[in-house]
Design an enzyme around this catalytic site. Structure first.
Site, PDB file in Angstrom:
ATOM      1  N   ARG A 125      59.258  99.493  41.771  1.00 56.58           N
ATOM      2  CA  ARG A 125      60.222 100.411  41.382  1.00 56.58           C
ATOM      3  C   ARG A 125      61.349 100.522  42.125  1.00 56.58           C
ATOM      4  O   ARG A 125      61.842 101.675  42.218  1.00 56.58           O
ATOM      5  CB  ARG A 125      59.500 101.800  41.170  1.00 56.58           C
ATOM      6  CG  ARG A 125      58.238 101.489  40.206  1.00 56.58           C
ATOM      7  CD  ARG A 125      57.729 103.165  39.569  1.00 56.58           C
ATOM      8  NE  ARG A 125      56.486 102.853  38.711  1.00 56.58           N
ATOM      9  CZ  ARG A 125      55.318 103.096  39.452  1.00 56.58           C
ATOM     10  NH1 ARG A 125      55.183 103.179  40.579  1.00 56.58           N
ATOM     11  NH2 ARG A 125      54.363 103.077  38.489  1.00 56.58           N
ATOM     12  N   LYS A 147      75.783  96.987  38.409  1.00 58.14           N
ATOM     13  CA  LYS A 147      75.241  96.475  37.193  1.00 58.14           C
ATOM     14  C   LYS A 147      74.541  94.932  37.646  1.00 58.14           C
ATOM     15  O   LYS A 147      75.029  94.031  38.236  1.00 58.14           O
ATOM     16  CB  LYS A 147      76.425  96.032  36.333  1.00 58.14           C
ATOM     17  CG  LYS A 147      77.053  97.161  35.518  1.00 58.14           C
ATOM     18  CD  LYS A 147      77.635  96.744  34.431  1.00 58.14           C
ATOM     19  CE  LYS A 147      78.308  97.894  33.377  1.00 58.14           C
ATOM     20  NZ  LYS A 147      79.242  97.280  32.392  1.00 58.14           N
ATOM     21  N   GLU A 189      89.962  87.695  36.456  1.00 58.80           N
ATOM     22  CA  GLU A 189      89.347  89.157  36.726  1.00 58.80           C
ATOM     23  C   GLU A 189      90.146  89.859  37.824  1.00 58.80           C
ATOM     24  O   GLU A 189      90.401  91.006  37.738  1.00 58.80           O
ATOM     25  CB  GLU A 189      87.707  89.270  37.241  1.00 58.80           C
ATOM     26  CG  GLU A 189      86.748  88.651  36.449  1.00 58.80           C
ATOM     27  CD  GLU A 189      86.450  89.569  35.072  1.00 58.80           C
ATOM     28  OE1 GLU A 189      86.987  90.594  35.159  1.00 58.80           O
ATOM     29  OE2 GLU A 189      85.544  89.258  34.524  1.00 58.80           O
ATOM     30  N   LYS A 231      88.008  98.522  41.455  1.00 58.84           N
ATOM     31  CA  LYS A 231      86.487  98.440  40.892  1.00 58.84           C
ATOM     32  C   LYS A 231      85.832  99.740  41.467  1.00 58.84           C
ATOM     33  O   LYS A 231      85.152 100.335  40.611  1.00 58.84           O
ATOM     34  CB  LYS A 231      85.825  97.334  40.747  1.00 58.84           C
ATOM     35  CG  LYS A 231      84.761  97.421  40.170  1.00 58.84           C
ATOM     36  CD  LYS A 231      83.927  96.062  39.667  1.00 58.84           C
ATOM     37  CE  LYS A 231      82.848  96.430  38.763  1.00 58.84           C
ATOM     38  NZ  LYS A 231      82.152  95.121  38.322  1.00 58.84           N
ATOM     39  N   GLU A 241      78.984 104.234  32.715  1.00 61.55           N
ATOM     40  CA  GLU A 241      79.803 103.907  31.670  1.00 61.55           C
ATOM     41  C   GLU A 241      79.847 104.726  30.614  1.00 61.55           C
ATOM     42  O   GLU A 241      79.484 104.505  29.211  1.00 61.55           O
ATOM     43  CB  GLU A 241      79.508 102.295  31.067  1.00 61.55           C
ATOM     44  CG  GLU A 241      80.595 101.378  30.492  1.00 61.55           C
ATOM     45  CD  GLU A 241      80.216 100.258  30.552  1.00 61.55           C
ATOM     46  OE1 GLU A 241      79.022  99.830  29.856  1.00 61.55           O
ATOM     47  OE2 GLU A 241      80.935  99.218  30.953  1.00 61.55           O
ATOM     48  N   ARG A 246      84.877 103.333  32.668  1.00 61.30           N
ATOM     49  CA  ARG A 246      84.442 101.911  33.278  1.00 61.30           C
ATOM     50  C   ARG A 246      84.563 101.008  32.062  1.00 61.30           C
ATOM     51  O   ARG A 246      84.692  99.753  32.428  1.00 61.30           O
ATOM     52  CB  ARG A 246      83.052 102.148  33.554  1.00 61.30           C
ATOM     53  CG  ARG A 246      82.433 100.887  34.293  1.00 61.30           C
ATOM     54  CD  ARG A 246      81.140 101.179  35.137  1.00 61.30           C
ATOM     55  NE  ARG A 246      80.662  99.980  35.602  1.00 61.30           N
ATOM     56  CZ  ARG A 246      79.792  99.809  36.608  1.00 61.30           C
ATOM     57  NH1 ARG A 246      79.236 100.627  37.020  1.00 61.30           N
ATOM     58  NH2 ARG A 246      79.506  98.576  37.074  1.00 61.30           N
ATOM     59  N   ASN A 250      85.967  96.392  30.937  1.00 58.88           N
ATOM     60  CA  ASN A 250      85.555  95.306  29.809  1.00 58.88           C
ATOM     61  C   ASN A 250      86.741  94.572  29.242  1.00 58.88           C
ATOM     62  O   ASN A 250      86.768  94.001  28.067  1.00 58.88           O
ATOM     63  CB  ASN A 250      84.790  95.857  28.872  1.00 58.88           C
ATOM     64  CG  ASN A 250      83.364  96.447  29.584  1.00 58.88           C
ATOM     65  OD1 ASN A 250      82.878  95.876  30.496  1.00 58.88           O
ATOM     66  ND2 ASN A 250      82.973  97.352  29.110  1.00 58.88           N
ATOM     67  N   HIS A 253      86.892  91.389  27.445  1.00 56.65           N
ATOM     68  CA  HIS A 253      85.587  91.007  27.330  1.00 56.65           C
ATOM     69  C   HIS A 253      85.006  90.930  26.041  1.00 56.65           C
ATOM     70  O   HIS A 253      83.900  90.282  25.826  1.00 56.65           O
ATOM     71  CB  HIS A 253      84.745  91.901  28.473  1.00 56.65           C
ATOM     72  CG  HIS A 253      84.934  91.488  29.885  1.00 56.65           C
ATOM     73  ND1 HIS A 253      86.044  91.714  30.518  1.00 56.65           N
ATOM     74  CD2 HIS A 253      84.031  90.951  30.769  1.00 56.65           C
ATOM     75  CE1 HIS A 253      85.863  91.286  31.630  1.00 56.65           C
ATOM     76  NE2 HIS A 253      84.782  90.932  31.975  1.00 56.65           N
ATOM     77  N   HIS A 257      83.404  87.549  25.305  1.00 56.06           N
ATOM     78  CA  HIS A 257      82.195  87.542  25.101  1.00 56.06           C
ATOM     79  C   HIS A 257      81.749  86.509  23.862  1.00 56.06           C
ATOM     80  O   HIS A 257      81.016  85.825  23.703  1.00 56.06           O
ATOM     81  CB  HIS A 257      81.415  88.791  24.883  1.00 56.06           C
ATOM     82  CG  HIS A 257      80.413  89.090  26.138  1.00 56.06           C
ATOM     83  ND1 HIS A 257      80.195  90.398  26.445  1.00 56.06           N
ATOM     84  CD2 HIS A 257      80.125  88.463  27.236  1.00 56.06           C
ATOM     85  CE1 HIS A 257      79.558  90.495  27.650  1.00 56.06           C
ATOM     86  NE2 HIS A 257      79.466  89.276  27.861  1.00 56.06           N
ATOM     87  N   HIS A 271      83.177  82.215  32.421  1.00 60.04           N
ATOM     88  CA  HIS A 271      83.385  83.431  32.085  1.00 60.04           C
ATOM     89  C   HIS A 271      84.676  83.884  32.306  1.00 60.04           C
ATOM     90  O   HIS A 271      85.293  84.678  31.628  1.00 60.04           O
ATOM     91  CB  HIS A 271      82.228  84.413  33.043  1.00 60.04           C
ATOM     92  CG  HIS A 271      82.517  86.042  32.812  1.00 60.04           C
ATOM     93  ND1 HIS A 271      82.203  86.530  31.604  1.00 60.04           N
ATOM     94  CD2 HIS A 271      83.032  87.140  33.719  1.00 60.04           C
ATOM     95  CE1 HIS A 271      82.491  87.651  31.645  1.00 60.04           C
ATOM     96  NE2 HIS A 271      83.006  88.201  33.008  1.00 60.04           N
TER      97      HIS A 271
END
Lengths: 305, 305
Positions: A125, A147, A189, A231, A241, A246, A250, A253, A257, A271
């Protein structure tokens, strides 16, 4: 920890953590990581390529400090962000007797960081982890913000957790062994931070982008520092988000994606390459919708070539 | 939500959530859960036994409210807390188009709650979930406090997350169909709250424990309420088991876990049965160590028979 020329703190709901940006950090890691060792050992997750290229530099100092580095090597590339690699990694961490008070070090690109951070998040945990990103993409983006996650059949990053590292150690000289294509992918980026809210930084990119890609250390430090600071600001504002801030990150993206999915997230399109195309497409759409004039998109297209 | 005779709030670092304790809540669930439905549907995770015994009562009201209940049925028993069931559950939730703004309902005992809570925690880095515990053990213990997880080969609950539900709906009449052995198993955790810090409540258990087990509704409500209040207090004080307060809740569990491992976590020994024996052994050890006199352990042994 060492006094560092460049330190940026990321604030989040549960506290804050430092990001150190400094050439030679990998070489000096033993001193910085020693406080995190338990029972005189430290577990490092890496992939075979990174471990071969950068492992020897990391090992320096640990023997002298009396700390055993225990590497766990996972597969290279996006396929390591899978259930099977995650389960195997967790089994090995448990077999090594990892406790909640242990710190696991992620040493590699975004894949290693996302996978290791997620494993740390769910093992007992929640264990502590530290990021030592070795690609430009990981240094300016994925190692910051908490993330973590893996991909599943239905899509990328659909399973994961928000789990912040205890610290991030960014050594720009790690990029010296990085293929140019990977550098360019990470650079996309960097440009993104200019495009989403810092016109001055985009101007800087237009003037110095070639130096960043060519390997100029001062330019790389500046670019990494500006990106991480941007960032960190956005993450502090909208950690999970929820408020929308946030989502700015993206930018490019959504199209990106889709392109990556089309090429099955393989090596045909990295990417950052997908994000660069995605940002150009997003600007193109904005022109179509009348949201922006034609001049800005032209600058972006020209910059990415 | 409905005004409720009995409501206890659990405070944690990220906020707070209500626990409602009221006979008939399952029957009235449509009204309470309606605000959590998205696109007029609500996904419920349950096991075959619970769904057969309690599903019909839960369904009441949903048709009238225009909300489709979509059940996902997982295997009965501890084996559902596994990687394979988790992966399958997540695949099904993704296939159903679950988003972060969706709420998933866990309807069952501790296994269903732990598994569903963990799936909700890692799906898209965190979805909302609600607990409707249907066993006494889940009502007085596992549904409260945010511990979720699965078992791995090396041991129980070694992989998981702290992820609090948005609400817990406890309907003591759900226990009417529960086998007596399961009731007794849950009762051991109730007695634990008396033993770890509330002598008055232990006295109450000595006087009314038989009524709790026999099915007396008032006695059950009182026992559940006292247990949930005690757990909520401890969780608020030490959410992530760092200060030591929450470790109190593990009283009897060290010996208990060893016994469960010995019987391979099978039906030969239920969790609460192992905890009851574990508490007796812990008291015996305390006598041996001279930490407590012989009278208290005798009362505990006598109470559990």
């Amino acid at each position: 920890m060492l006094a560092c020329a460049s330190r940026i703190d990321v604030e989040h709901a549960g506290g804050a953590y430092p990001i150190f940006i400094e050439p030679g950090l990998i070489h000096a890691a033993a001193e910085m990581l020693a406080p995190y060792a338990r029972n005189d050992r430290l577990i490092i997750v890496s992939d075979g390529q990174v471990w071969a290229a950068q492992g020897p530099r990391l090992r320096i100092g640990f023997a002298g400090a009396g700390i055993a580095l225990i590497p766990i090597i996972v597969a290279v590339g996006e396929q390591a962000k899978s259930w099977s690699v995650l389960i195997n990694l967790i089994d090995r961490l448990i077999a090594l007797g990892v406790e909640r008070t242990d710190t696991i070090v992620a040493f590699g690109g975004g894949v290693v960081g996302d996978l290791t951070g997620f494993a740390a998040s769910i093992l007992k945990r929640g264990c502590t982890y530290i990021q030592i990103p070795t690609t430009l993409l990981a240094q300016v983006d994925s190692s910051v913000g908490g993330k973590t996650g893996i991909n599943v059949q239905a899509g990328k990053n659909l399973v994961g957790a928000f789990h912040h590292p205890a610290a991030v150690l960014i050594d720009p000289t790690a990029l010296d062994t990085l293929p140019e294509r990977q550098v360019k992918s990470g650079y996309a980026e960097i440009v993104k931070y200019g495009l989403i809210g810092d016109a001055g930084f985009f101007n800087w990119c237009e003037a110095h982008g070639h130096a960043v890609i060519a390997g100029d250390l001062e330019a790389r430090i500046h670019a990494i520092r500006a990106s991480v600071a941007a960032k960190a600001r956005i993450v502090a504002e909208d950690e999970r988000e929820t408020s929308g801030a946030r989502q700015l990150l993206n930018f490019g993206h959504t199209f990106g994606h889709a392109l990556e999915a089309e090429t099955r997230f393989g090596s045909a399109l990295l990417h950052g390459e997908a994000v660069a195309i995605g940002m150009k497409l997003a600007f193109g759409l904005s022109v179509e919708l009348g949201i922006c004039g034609k001049e800005d998109p032209d600058r972006v297209s020209e910059h990415f070539g």
